[in-house]
Design an enzyme around this catalytic site. Structure first.
Site, short mmCIF file in Angstrom:
data_model
loop_
_atom_site.label_atom_id
_atom_site.label_comp_id
_atom_site.label_asym_id
_atom_site.label_seq_id
_atom_site.Cartn_x
_atom_site.Cartn_y
_atom_site.Cartn_z
CB CYS A 2 -67.24 46.74 -37.87
SG CYS A 2 -67.59 48.34 -38.34
CG ASP A 103 -68.29 56.08 -34.56
OD1 ASP A 103 -68.72 55.75 -35.54
OD2 ASP A 103 -68.06 55.06 -33.62
CB ILE A 296 -87.48 37.82 -24.40
CG1 ILE A 296 -86.44 38.15 -25.58
CG2 ILE A 296 -87.78 36.36 -24.20
CD1 ILE A 296 -85.07 37.78 -25.30
#
Length: 639
Positions: A2, A103, A296
């Site tokens: 977040c 969590d 990549i």
């Protein structure tokens, strides 16, 4: 995963003003959490907590901030707290309920049970801000290695914090200004631990907490270390390597298994290195089904290792997503966006490549991947670690000029601290020397009394290096500076979360890391083979070619290697490094820097050419940061 932000200003108690300010701070963190947004205010205190959510665990039950039923406590969490189901069950047995099934919900009841020592019971990658109204205090906490970012600014008006600096700069009490000292450090790549590119804004250091306490009508702050990457003062003599090989294998399996837990699919980043290949091999066996692997590829054989990654994907049956990048992707708008997200300069366009990769991950509907960062720090994987213990080997190849110095350097501050000047610091000292003729008069004056190399040494805890083995000292000092300030920021979280994607570095699980410090140096690096103990632990997981392969530099091709790339960089230089902006930024002499760039494109010595590329990237981005943050220029769209 977040974004968290907020502020505590006892003199701002109008709830409407608090909401307006917090909304602006949350807006610039939307990329960190597009799935949900929450806020909580203690208006009479002048305190606001904000959160943007990327839902990975407890998809429908993770709204934040999380508050106690009485409202006396509130918390915001960024990151993942592993083992939360077991902890939640234990808390329930003690009548300490968690509000929600995510969590993050375990953090508040753990605090109510253990006080400030609640952090000792957390496993994972996290940044936490918790308000305790009864004690009238605010607690900011950052995880052990700094996988998750957390910044703050303290002044006479109060304290402001955020997952990214840009949210703090949106607060009206925090002026937006590049720090001249930090600019010098960015040019030499090595930031002082705890510093940022902006004046007045600090990074909470890994394994630390900032405690803000209301005392006699004013806010008092103090920092407290709660964990460190501690090596012993002596190691076992004549150790049996079998025990350590098994110990690494057991703990790495557990770390990967733990990070596969989520309510969304979890993929893997896959390069051609031992670390990510080990992660993919273990994850495939643990999940008992193919894993999505993201790789990549660069348009230069000297820097591309995708062929080995492809063989590992085939070996494990992984569904591989291969992203091929050229100068069109590494420069221009994507470079500018990566700089804005990084909030500091980077020496190599690997950061831009990582930005593209996280974008591809999200396009494939994945929100989380397990990564291999941290392995080199635990097991002595970088060539400069080996050099500090065993001396020079070869000429450095493509490492020369970038992460290895071509000559031995010494600095008194580091000699006093470590007994030697770590090899990882030496190439950046050479970069700093090469920049000296380019500075403006004001920076030259500042450097008469400010020694940036000594400042970095002064930030290292001498008690943690005194009496340690040379390999331990090298690993510790690198981990306290470049791991957090480079690999986990512009090489990790900032580029991943730019596209709302969470990275989980299994090697930085603290159970594995604490065990790794006990492994004797001659087992970490054995007979000149770096990461020997990890190779042996993964011998049946890795292809023979990779098991026997020497450390490879995972970097994007520098601009000097290709005239098309040089032209792409020059286009950005022409746009950003103008006489007016150079004067406004005030770091460089315009004539000197433009002559340096013009001459750099003709450099024939490849080592110096790499060093020139580094200087050009940093110079360009310092002016870019000024344009983006001080001048508030809009970001370009990326196709």
């Amino acid at each position: 995963m977040c974004g968290i932000t907020g502020f505590w200003n006892p003199h701002r108690t109008n709830e409407r003003d608090l909401r307006f300010t917090l909304d602006g701070m949350l807006d610039v963190l939307d990329h960190r959490g597009p799935d949900d947004r929450g806020s909580r205010f203690y208006a009479d205190k002048g305190l606001a907590l904000g959160h943007t959510r990327l839902s990975i665990v407890g998809l429908d039950h993770g709204h934040q901030p999380i508050a106690s039923k009485t409202g006396d406590y509130a918390v915001t969490v960024n990151g993942e707290l592993y083992g939360y189901k077991r902890i939640r069950t234990q808390l329930a047995c003690e009548s300490l309920e968690c509000d929600g099934k995510s969590d993050s919900a375990i953090s508040l009841p753990l605090y109510l049970k253990h006080g400030l020592k609640f952090v000792d019971h957390l496993r994972g990658e996290f940044a936490i801000v918790l308000y305790d109204q009864k004690e009238n205090r605010l607690i900011l906490v950052r995880d052990r290695f700094g996988v998750k970012p957390l910044y703050y600014a303290v002044n006479e008006r109060g304290v402001v914090w955020g997952s990214e600096v840009k949210s703090i700069l949106k607060h009206p009490d925090v002026p937006v200004k590049l720090c001249p000292q930090a600019a010098v450090h960015q040019m030499m790549q090595v930031m002082v631990p705890g510093s940022t590119a902006f004046e007045g804004v600090q990074a909470l250091q890994p394994g630390h907490m900032l405690i803000v306490q209301m005392q006699s009508g004013r806010l008092e702050t103090r920092t407290q270390r709660w964990w460190d990457f501690t090596f012993p003062t002596s190691h076992e003599s004549h150790p049996d390597p079998t025990e350590y090989v098994q110990g690494v294998q057991d703990r790495l399996i557990d770390a990967v298994a733990t990070r596969l837990e989520a309510d969304v699919p979890v993929g893997c980043y896959l390069s051609g290195g031992i670390d990510s290949c080990s992660i993919l091999g273990l994850a495939t066996t643990l999940q008992q089904s193919p894993i999505k692997a993201f790789t990549i590829a660069f348009d230069s054989d000297a820097y591309d290792e995708s062929s080995i990654a492809k063989r590992m994907a085939e070996r494990t049956g992984a569904e591989q997503e291969l992203l091929r990048l050229t100068e069109k992707e590494l420069y221009g708008p994507a470079f500018e966006r990566a700089t804005w997200h990084a909030e500091r300069t980077f020496y190599n366009t690997l950061a831009v490549a990582k930005w593209h990769m996280s974008r591809r991950v999200r396009a494939c509907n994945y929100k989380a991947v397990i990564t291999g960062e941290g392995s080199d720090e635990l097991f002595g994987g970088y060539p400069f670690f080996k050099r500090d213990w065993l001396g020079r080997e070869g000429e450095g190849g493509i490492f020369a000029g970038a992460i290895l110095a071509e000559e031995d350097l010494h600095h008194d501050a580091w000699q006093d601290l470590c007994g030697f000047t770590p090899s990882w610091m030496q190439p950046w000292m050479l970069v700093l020397d090469r920049v000296k003729p380019l500075w403006s008069d004001s920076i030259r004056d500042m450097l008469q009394t400010y020694d940036p190399v000594a400042e970095v040494a002064a930030a290292i805890d001498s008690e943690q290096v005194r009496g340690r083995h040379a390999l331990d000292v090298s690993q510790y000092t690198w981990s306290k500076t470049m791991l957090e300030g480079q690999i986990l920021t512009w090489g990790g979280d900032r580029m991943d979360m730019a596209n709302s994607m969470e990275a989980r570095p299994a090697f930085l699980d603290h159970h594995l890391a604490e065990y790794a410090t006990t492994i004797p140096p001659e087992i970490r690096i054995r007979n000149g083979v770096e990461k020997w103990v990890l190779r042996e632990a993964m011998v049946n997981v890795l292809p023979r070619e990779l098991y026997e392969r020497e450390k490879f530099a995972f970097m994007a091709p520098p601009a000097h290697t290709d005239p098309v790339k040089r032209n792409a960089v020059q286009e950005m230089i022409d746009h950003w490094i103008t006489p007016e902006r150079v004067q406004a930024v005030g770091l460089f002499d315009y004539d000197s820097i433009t002559k340096f760039i013009a001459d750099a494109w003709h450099e024939q010595d490849t080592t110096l050419a790499r060093r020139n590329d580094i200087i050009i990237n940093h110079t360009l981005q310092l002016h870019m940061l000024h344009g983006q943050y001080v001048e508030e220029m809009p970001l370009p769209a990326v196709d």
